[in-house]
Design an enzyme around this catalytic site. Structure first.
Site, PDB file in Angstrom:
ATOM      1  N   CYS A 153       0.842  -1.199   0.000  1.00 42.62           N
ATOM      2  CA  CYS A 153       0.000   0.000   0.000  1.00 42.62           C
ATOM      3  C   CYS A 153       0.881   1.254   0.000  1.00 42.62           C
ATOM      4  O   CYS A 153       2.030   1.228   0.397  1.00 42.62           O
ATOM      5  CB  CYS A 153      -0.879   0.018   1.246  1.00 42.62           C
ATOM      6  SG  CYS A 153      -1.895  -1.439   1.398  1.00 42.62           S
ATOM      7  N   ARG A 202       4.487   0.912  -6.444  1.00 45.13           N
ATOM      8  CA  ARG A 202       4.381  -0.062  -5.341  1.00 45.13           C
ATOM      9  C   ARG A 202       3.336  -1.134  -5.650  1.00 45.13           C
ATOM     10  O   ARG A 202       3.246  -2.134  -4.921  1.00 45.13           O
ATOM     11  CB  ARG A 202       4.021   0.648  -4.035  1.00 45.13           C
ATOM     12  CG  ARG A 202       5.043   1.675  -3.591  1.00 45.13           C
ATOM     13  CD  ARG A 202       4.490   2.586  -2.511  1.00 45.13           C
ATOM     14  NE  ARG A 202       4.318   1.896  -1.246  1.00 45.13           N
ATOM     15  CZ  ARG A 202       5.279   1.791  -0.309  1.00 45.13           C
ATOM     16  NH1 ARG A 202       6.466   2.329  -0.533  1.00 45.13           N
ATOM     17  NH2 ARG A 202       5.067   1.169   0.823  1.00 45.13           N
ATOM     18  N   TRP A 227      -2.926  -2.211  -1.684  1.00 43.07           N
ATOM     19  CA  TRP A 227      -2.484  -3.529  -2.186  1.00 43.07           C
ATOM     20  C   TRP A 227      -3.193  -4.538  -1.289  1.00 43.07           C
ATOM     21  O   TRP A 227      -2.793  -4.725  -0.129  1.00 43.07           O
ATOM     22  CB  TRP A 227      -0.961  -3.620  -2.076  1.00 43.07           C
ATOM     23  CG  TRP A 227      -0.401  -4.987  -2.275  1.00 43.07           C
ATOM     24  CD1 TRP A 227      -0.061  -5.889  -1.310  1.00 43.07           C
ATOM     25  CD2 TRP A 227      -0.112  -5.643  -3.513  1.00 43.07           C
ATOM     26  NE1 TRP A 227       0.420  -7.047  -1.869  1.00 43.07           N
ATOM     27  CE2 TRP A 227       0.399  -6.937  -3.209  1.00 43.07           C
ATOM     28  CE3 TRP A 227      -0.238  -5.278  -4.836  1.00 43.07           C
ATOM     29  CZ2 TRP A 227       0.791  -7.839  -4.201  1.00 43.07           C
ATOM     30  CZ3 TRP A 227       0.145  -6.175  -5.829  1.00 43.07           C
ATOM     31  CH2 TRP A 227       0.655  -7.433  -5.496  1.00 43.07           C
ATOM     32  N   ASN A 230      -1.199   0.993   6.113  1.00 43.76           N
ATOM     33  CA  ASN A 230      -0.380   0.063   5.336  1.00 43.76           C
ATOM     34  C   ASN A 230       0.137  -0.965   6.327  1.00 43.76           C
ATOM     35  O   ASN A 230       0.765  -0.599   7.318  1.00 43.76           O
ATOM     36  CB  ASN A 230       0.789   0.813   4.681  1.00 43.76           C
ATOM     37  CG  ASN A 230       1.671  -0.132   3.866  1.00 43.76           C
ATOM     38  OD1 ASN A 230       1.286  -1.285   3.623  1.00 43.76           O
ATOM     39  ND2 ASN A 230       2.822   0.337   3.442  1.00 43.76           N
ATOM     40  N   GLY A 231      -0.163  -2.243   6.092  1.00 42.39           N
ATOM     41  CA  GLY A 231       0.327  -3.288   7.003  1.00 42.39           C
ATOM     42  C   GLY A 231      -0.756  -4.319   7.249  1.00 42.39           C
ATOM     43  O   GLY A 231      -1.756  -4.374   6.541  1.00 42.39           O
ATOM     44  N   GLU A 258      16.560 -22.949  -9.501  1.00 46.61           N
ATOM     45  CA  GLU A 258      16.092 -21.554  -9.471  1.00 46.61           C
ATOM     46  C   GLU A 258      17.253 -20.612  -9.783  1.00 46.61           C
ATOM     47  O   GLU A 258      17.109 -19.654 -10.532  1.00 46.61           O
ATOM     48  CB  GLU A 258      15.475 -21.245  -8.113  1.00 46.61           C
ATOM     49  CG  GLU A 258      15.198 -19.787  -7.825  1.00 46.61           C
ATOM     50  CD  GLU A 258      14.288 -19.110  -8.851  1.00 46.61           C
ATOM     51  OE1 GLU A 258      13.665 -19.809  -9.672  1.00 46.61           O
ATOM     52  OE2 GLU A 258      14.248 -17.862  -8.862  1.00 46.61           O
ATOM     53  N   LYS A 282      17.274 -17.920 -12.867  1.00 53.23           N
ATOM     54  CA  LYS A 282      17.574 -16.492 -12.691  1.00 53.23           C
ATOM     55  C   LYS A 282      18.696 -16.065 -13.643  1.00 53.23           C
ATOM     56  O   LYS A 282      18.628 -15.044 -14.300  1.00 53.23           O
ATOM     57  CB  LYS A 282      17.997 -16.205 -11.235  1.00 53.23           C
ATOM     58  CG  LYS A 282      16.884 -16.196 -10.225  1.00 53.23           C
ATOM     59  CD  LYS A 282      16.018 -14.972 -10.265  1.00 53.23           C
ATOM     60  CE  LYS A 282      14.705 -15.075 -10.963  1.00 53.23           C
ATOM     61  NZ  LYS A 282      13.803 -16.161 -10.773  1.00 53.23           N
ATOM     62  N   GLU A 314      17.456 -15.986 -17.229  1.00 51.10           N
ATOM     63  CA  GLU A 314      16.440 -14.946 -17.482  1.00 51.10           C
ATOM     64  C   GLU A 314      17.040 -13.559 -17.663  1.00 51.10           C
ATOM     65  O   GLU A 314      16.599 -12.797 -18.504  1.00 51.10           O
ATOM     66  CB  GLU A 314      15.490 -14.876 -16.280  1.00 51.10           C
ATOM     67  CG  GLU A 314      14.406 -15.919 -16.249  1.00 51.10           C
ATOM     68  CD  GLU A 314      13.375 -15.574 -15.189  1.00 51.10           C
ATOM     69  OE1 GLU A 314      13.714 -15.629 -14.001  1.00 51.10           O
ATOM     70  OE2 GLU A 314      12.257 -15.228 -15.560  1.00 51.10           O
ATOM     71  N   HIS A 364      26.882 -38.881 -14.873  1.00 44.10           N
ATOM     72  CA  HIS A 364      26.036 -39.667 -15.801  1.00 44.10           C
ATOM     73  C   HIS A 364      25.835 -38.950 -17.122  1.00 44.10           C
ATOM     74  O   HIS A 364      24.791 -39.073 -17.758  1.00 44.10           O
ATOM     75  CB  HIS A 364      24.685 -39.941 -15.121  1.00 44.10           C
ATOM     76  CG  HIS A 364      24.803 -40.749 -13.873  1.00 44.10           C
ATOM     77  ND1 HIS A 364      25.118 -42.089 -13.873  1.00 44.10           N
ATOM     78  CD2 HIS A 364      24.723 -40.371 -12.574  1.00 44.10           C
ATOM     79  CE1 HIS A 364      25.192 -42.523 -12.621  1.00 44.10           C
ATOM     80  NE2 HIS A 364      24.952 -41.508 -11.802  1.00 44.10           N
ATOM     81  N   LYS A 380       5.906 -10.552 -17.068  1.00 43.66           N
ATOM     82  CA  LYS A 380       5.804 -10.790 -15.624  1.00 43.66           C
ATOM     83  C   LYS A 380       4.724 -11.809 -15.315  1.00 43.66           C
ATOM     84  O   LYS A 380       4.856 -12.619 -14.423  1.00 43.66           O
ATOM     85  CB  LYS A 380       5.503  -9.487 -14.877  1.00 43.66           C
ATOM     86  CG  LYS A 380       5.439  -9.643 -13.364  1.00 43.66           C
ATOM     87  CD  LYS A 380       6.740 -10.197 -12.791  1.00 43.66           C
ATOM     88  CE  LYS A 380       6.657 -10.477 -11.319  1.00 43.66           C
ATOM     89  NZ  LYS A 380       7.868 -11.212 -10.836  1.00 43.66           N
TER      90      LYS A 380
HETATM   91  C1  AGP Z   1      10.285 -16.169 -12.599  1.00 42.12           C
HETATM   92  O1  AGP Z   1      11.503 -15.440 -12.503  1.00 42.12           O
HETATM   93  C2  AGP Z   1       9.726 -16.128 -14.000  1.00 42.12           C
HETATM   94  N1  AGP Z   1       9.382 -14.796 -14.315  1.00 42.12           N
HETATM   95  C3  AGP Z   1       8.625 -17.155 -14.281  1.00 42.12           C
HETATM   96  O2  AGP Z   1       9.244 -18.417 -14.281  1.00 42.12           O
HETATM   97  C4  AGP Z   1       7.452 -17.207 -13.265  1.00 42.12           C
HETATM   98  O3  AGP Z   1       7.912 -17.756 -12.057  1.00 42.12           O
HETATM   99  C5  AGP Z   1       6.378 -18.131 -13.851  1.00 42.12           C
HETATM  100  O4  AGP Z   1       5.903 -17.549 -15.042  1.00 42.12           O
HETATM  101  C6  AGP Z   1       5.204 -18.362 -12.902  1.00 42.12           C
HETATM  102  O5  AGP Z   1       4.593 -17.130 -12.630  1.00 42.12           O
HETATM  103  P1  AGP Z   1       3.536 -17.057 -11.416  1.00 42.12           P
HETATM  104  O6  AGP Z   1       4.293 -17.350 -10.162  1.00 42.12           O
HETATM  105  O7  AGP Z   1       2.994 -15.654 -11.470  1.00 42.12           O
HETATM  106  O8  AGP Z   1       2.469 -18.097 -11.685  1.00 42.12           O
END
Ligand code: AGP
Length: 610
Positions: A2, A27, A77, A103-104, A483, A487, A490, A506, A605
């Site tokens: 928020c 935000r 938010w 906010n909180g 992960e 990262k 990406e 292997h 996103k």
């Molecule tokens: C994460 O860095 C990526 N942008 C992507 O893998 C993301 O995690 C995936 O599209 C799932 O998104 P969500 O968590 O909004 O469902």
């Protein structure tokens, strides 16, 4: 998160409030509102949707709103209650005479509702409105005193600004966990969640600390602690420009969000566990003890980063609750005629709550009769609405395409669910208590890494020109490696793959060379010796090795000089710590390559298409 804006002075307050909310749009929010003080009333205007909607509605009410010089405003938010105008701040009490923005999270808002009694008519579903009525209950003419008395009863986090019609030229604000900044103008004061909305008026600011209350009138400002003792505070000069201010001084949203993790991790667990019982209590589970004991299979549905959080969650569920747990990539699950039934508990895990594959997969699971719950960041999102309960991860808006804080908060909620099921089965009290004691120390251990990021910057600079690499991990550090590898891909566009440490021999080891480095997670746990052997195999092939190792592990230096040291923690909780190191590593490699960190090529996103 928020956003809050307040003003008291001689300027017209409405444009200051609306423009201030625009400066806080970064935000993330889903509704907005303002309230301004007139001689005999407080006028409130609220809308769902964007600040533009609010600005249009303000125009329609310009006659009512003109010639006003004191007011507060808020972008919401959602954390409690869906996205509706009724839930939009500012909230009111005392028949509209007392107005509040918050906010909180008020953890004990249910207890406070009981304390307030049955006569209060609530206009919203929010915890914030309960806080407004609580202050109203204590109001006898002194607004600051009423706020002080009310806050003694509140458990949770708040950044609040309150005004009352009787004292039209007074704002009272208080902070506990949600930031608030006071700006000093010429015979005028600004209030906001951060400095951004006030930078075009003043750079002289005072940051409220937790437990402080500020009483602002037209010609005076006093700060108190919660014991009502007056405090002396410094006024500082903000060096940021506007654009930097949106990122709280960080160069990118991703870096800001990596640094948000210690705080938002606390938001994810706050009020959701009981140390004495060694247990977690997630109300959104919506299952009776009998239904919980009937579950013989847990399925974790997700995509991308969320699926790697799910892989950690699998380890937690199987270790703590002894329930067979499957991680299903949502885009595959929906087409495989999945084996789920009324004894299956399915979690749909998603930051955005809008991922089409995950949504389709949860619908398939529901069709097959499973219990379906959400683990989601965005309140009121489609996945949140289509599951029959679940838990919000409270990571706040995650604006960088590369997910960081949502990942750690998803794992935090998965841990709590695994603990709750474990303690409903065979997990001993002492084991639950020991884990929760360590869970509470995770934020400080995350901060250790954040405070020692210079070595990570150095290693990233050394690494950045490689074109290929492997990430290796064992146990729960394998999903951490997955992960970390995602990262890096990406945001740096470097080709990267992740493998369990034992898998190298292997096949993948065939690719190793002096131009093909390996990032190995070799922290001190039960698999340390095995991982060390894998690292020695890699070194024998002449491949460069970058290590994530435990602080104090001097033997690691025999294997490599390129080491990120991380604090020791329990094996089940290592992902929370080790992930932060890899997030920073990828970030600094991307910076070294001058990549568009927050908006990497080809990525969105929220993937709302199949
Ligand atoms: C994460 O860095 C990526 N942008 C992507 O893998 C993301 O995690 C995936 O599209 C799932 O998104 P969500 O968590 O909004 O469902």
């Amino acid at each position: 998160m928020c956003g809050i804006v307040g003003y008291i002075g001689s300027k017209n307050v409405v444009p200051i409030l609306v423009q201030g909310l625009r400066r806080l749009e970064y935000r993330g929010y889903d509704s907005a509102g303002i309230a301004v003080a007139k001689k005999d009333q407080i006028v409130r205007v609220r809308t769902v949707g964007k600040v533009d909607n609010l600005a249009n509605k303000v125009k329609l009410n310009s006659e009512e709103l003109k010639d006003t010089h004191v007011g507060i405003a808020h972008t919401r938010w959602a954390t409690h209650g869906s996205v509706t105008e009724a839930n939009t701040h500012p909230h009111q009490a005392l028949n509209g005479k007392l107005i509040l923005v918050h906010n909180g999270i008020v953890e004990n808002y249910r207890e406070l509702k009981e304390f307030l009694g049955p006569d209060i008519q609530y206009a919203s579903e929010t915890d914030s409105e309960v806080l407004a009525h609580l202050i109203g209950k204590f109001y006898t003419g002194n607004l600051k005193q009423a706020v002080m008395q009310a806050l003694q009863k509140v458990r949770g986090t708040y950044g609040i600004v309150v005004m009352h019609q009787d004292n039209a030229e007074e704002l009272v604000a208080a902070r506990m966990g949600s930031p608030l900044v006071v700006g000093f103008g010429d015979s005028e004061y600004y209030l906001a969640s951060d400095a951004t909305p006030m930078l075009s008026y003043t750079k002289k600011v005072m940051y409220l600390n937790d437990g402080e209350v500020v009483d602002i009138k037209k010609d005076s400002l006093e700060v108190f602690n919660l014991k009502d003792e007056q405090l002396e505070k410094n006024v500082e000069e903000v060096s940021w420009d506007d654009e930097q201010a949106e990122k709280q001084g960080f160069d990118h949203f991703m870096l800001k969000e990596i640094h948000d993790q210690p705080n938002v991790f606390q938001d994810a667990i706050r009020g959701r566990f009981n140390l004495n019982e060694g247990n977690a209590h997630l109300g959104g589970l919506n299952m009776t003890p009998t239904e919980m004991s009937s579950i013989n299979h847990v399925v974790l549905l997700a995509c991308g980063t969320a699926s790697y959080a799910a892989q950690v969650g699998k380890g937690m569920f199987e270790r703590l609750a002894g329930i067979p747990t499957s991680v299903e990539i949502a885009s595959e699950f929906r087409y495989k005629d999945p084996i789920v039934d009324s004894k299956t508990l399915v979690f749909a895990i998603s930051q955005s709550g809008e991922t089409a594959d995950t949504l389709a997969a949860l619908r398939e699971a529901k069709r097959k009769g499973a219990f379906v719950r959400g683990i989601v960041n965005v309140v009121g999102s489609t996945i949140a609405r289509e599951t029959d309960g679940g838990t919000y991860i409270h990571a706040g808006p995650e604006l960088s395409v590369a997910s960081t804080k949502a990942y750690t908060n998803m794992m935090a909620v998965l841990f709590l669910y695994a603990l709750q099921f474990g303690r409903s089965r065979n997990l001993p009290l002492s084991a639950g208590q020991s884990l929760l004691h360590e869970l509470r120390r995770i934020p400080e251990k995350m901060n250790y890494i954040l405070n020692n990021k210079d070595i990570i910057k150095t290693l990233a600079e050394k690494f950045k020109n490689y074109q290929n690499c492997y990430f290796l991990g064992r146990g729960l550090n394998y999903p951490v490696a997955l992960e970390g590898s995602l990262k890096l891909k990406e945001i740096t566009y470097i080709h990267s793959e992740a493998y369990p440490g034992g898998e190298m021999k292997h096949g993948p080891i065939a690719l190793l060379s002096p131009d093909f480095p390996v990032i190995a997670i070799m922290t001190q746990n039960q698999l340390y010796d095995k991982m060390r052997s894998n690292v020695e195999e890699i070194i024998a092939r002449g491949a460069p090795i970058f290590l994530v190792a435990t602080v104090g592990d001097d033997k690691a230096r025999q294997l490599s000089e390129d080491i990120i040291f991380v604090p020791k923690t329990k094996r089940l909780l290592e992902p929370f710590i080790n992930t932060v190191a890899l997030q920073l590593f990828s970030y600094y490699v991307a910076i070294g390559l001058d990549r568009d960190v927050d908006r990497p090529r080809n990525l969105a996103k929220s993937v709302t298409v199949e």
